[in-house]
Design an enzyme around this catalytic site. Structure first.
Site, PDB file in Angstrom:
ATOM      1  N   HIS A 143     -17.031-129.688  47.022  1.00  0.00           N
ATOM      2  CA  HIS A 143     -16.055-130.026  45.978  1.00  0.00           C
ATOM      3  C   HIS A 143     -15.879-128.909  44.952  1.00  0.00           C
ATOM      4  CE1 HIS A 143     -18.924-132.048  42.773  1.00  0.00           C
ATOM      5  NE2 HIS A 143     -19.342-130.857  43.135  1.00  0.00           N
ATOM      6  N   GLY A 197     -29.627-115.890  49.200  1.00  0.00           N
ATOM      7  CA  GLY A 197     -28.443-115.318  49.824  1.00  0.00           C
ATOM      8  C   GLY A 197     -27.170-115.914  49.258  1.00  0.00           C
ATOM      9  N   ASP A 198     -26.068-115.556  49.900  1.00  0.00           N
ATOM     10  CA  ASP A 198     -24.735-115.964  49.472  1.00  0.00           C
ATOM     11  C   ASP A 198     -24.075-116.692  50.624  1.00  0.00           C
ATOM     12  OD1 ASP A 198     -22.078-116.190  48.752  1.00  0.00           O
ATOM     13  OD2 ASP A 198     -21.857-114.106  48.087  1.00  0.00           O
TER      14      ASP A 198
END
Length: 340
Positions: A250, A230-231
């Site tokens: 980061h 998934g995203d």
């Protein structure tokens, strides 16, 4: 050299600064010996440089001159009889070393990184990472579409992050039972370490489909995790008891981090926590690996290394509260957040 004591003459200042500007040559030398696997041909006994050159297919004179430089930073040692040995610090360059630095060195000195560093002055003028203008797309899109870059990046991240995360793991107490969701967990190296040391936990390895390991030999740790593609900008797996983000925040701007963290907040089970394994920039002028890594982020992506206050702000915007920061021996800290 320090300006905190004594008198620094103009001549000394010039010599010092030019010497510092040549520091990139140490990185170039490290890359060369890492690519060629020089350390793999050094065991317990020193070897003549001619033997090393033959074993690595290199020119003996050139190899000697590179090793001579790296001996000044305690990676190799040149014995009185001219033979070459590997120092304890240099052992990390061996491919068979646990958390080998070999591919981490190669990743840190990729052509894409050198080129982006060269254009850092342009980044200062524009306030944007130089990488997209140089290579025509965003960094992670480039890595995903370039097999050679992907191999260097993922291989390097495995070694670069492995040792640092190992040190940070020693500082953090995981729950005795429940589900750990490794958000952006890549090929699963970090989740594997967590599960091996915490037998009561189960895991979810969450990342984009092209990154997940897929059909690989199973082991005692990976039998206790499931892979979910998934995203994380859209959603993350629900009902986790601990959401782990290692070397993730980061990479992204504050706005993008808030989107990721909000999705984690929505997915958290009652009483769940978020543990961010990332560098924390310390105040003051002392040497700080986080400040070096921050320039890497500046060169390549929209992200940054953050101070404690900056972590607190993005957590607040995501409906979370900064609970504590656990510094570790090495570049990482554990930044823990809980739901508001």
């Amino acid at each position: 050299m320090s300006s905190s004591g004594g008198v620094i003459t103009p001549e000394a200042s010039t010599v010092y600064l030019i010497s510092e500007a040549h520091s990139y040559l140490k990185a170039a030398a490290l890359r060369a010996v890492a690519q060629l696997g020089v350390a793999d041909h050094l065991g317990d006994d020193p070897r003549p440089v001619e033997e090393l050159a033959e074993a690595t297919g290199t020119d003996a004179d050139f190899l000697h001159r590179v090793i001579r430089l790296l001996a000044t930073i305690d990676v190799f040692r040149q014995e009185e009889d001219g033979r070459i040995s590997l120092t304890p610090l240099g052992q990390g360059l061996r491919t068979d070393s646990r958390y080998s630095a070999r591919w981490g060195v190669v990743m840190s000195t990729m052509h894409t990184h050198w080129s982006s560093a060269f254009e850092l002055g342009d980044g200062l003028r524009t306030g944007k990472a130089p990488f997209p203008a140089l290579f025509g797309e965003q960094y992670f899109d480039y890595v995903a579409g370039n097999p050679e870059a992907a191999a260097e990046f993922h291989g390097g991240m495995g070694s670069f992050s492995g040792a640092a995360r190992r040190l940070a793991l020693d500082e953090y107490s995981f729950p005795e039972a429940g589900t750990v969701v490794d958000v952006g967990g890549g090929t699963g190296g970090f989740l594997r370490d967590i599960l091996l040391e915490n037998p009561g936990l189960r895991g979810v390895l969450f990342d984009q489909a092209h990154v997940l390991p897929g059909e690989t030999p199973r082991d005692i740790a990976s039998e206790r995790w499931t892979e979910v593609a998934g995203d994380f900008f859209e959603e993350v797996p629900a009902d986790g008891d601990l959401y782990v983000l290692s070397y993730i925040t980061h990479d992204w701007s504050d706005e993008e981090c808030v989107r990721i963290l909000r999705n984690c907040r929505k997915a958290m089970a009652p009483g769940a926590r978020i543990a961010v394994f990332d560098a924390v920039v310390e105040p003051g002028n002392e040497p700080d690996d986080a400040k070096l890594l921050d320039l890497v982020m500046m060169m390549l992506v929209s992200g940054r290394e953050r101070t404690a206050a900056e972590f607190g702000r993005i957590f607040d915007q995501a409906g979370l509260r900064l609970a504590r920061i656990l510094p570790a021996q090495g570049p990482l800290s554990v930044v823990e957040a809980v739901a508001v």
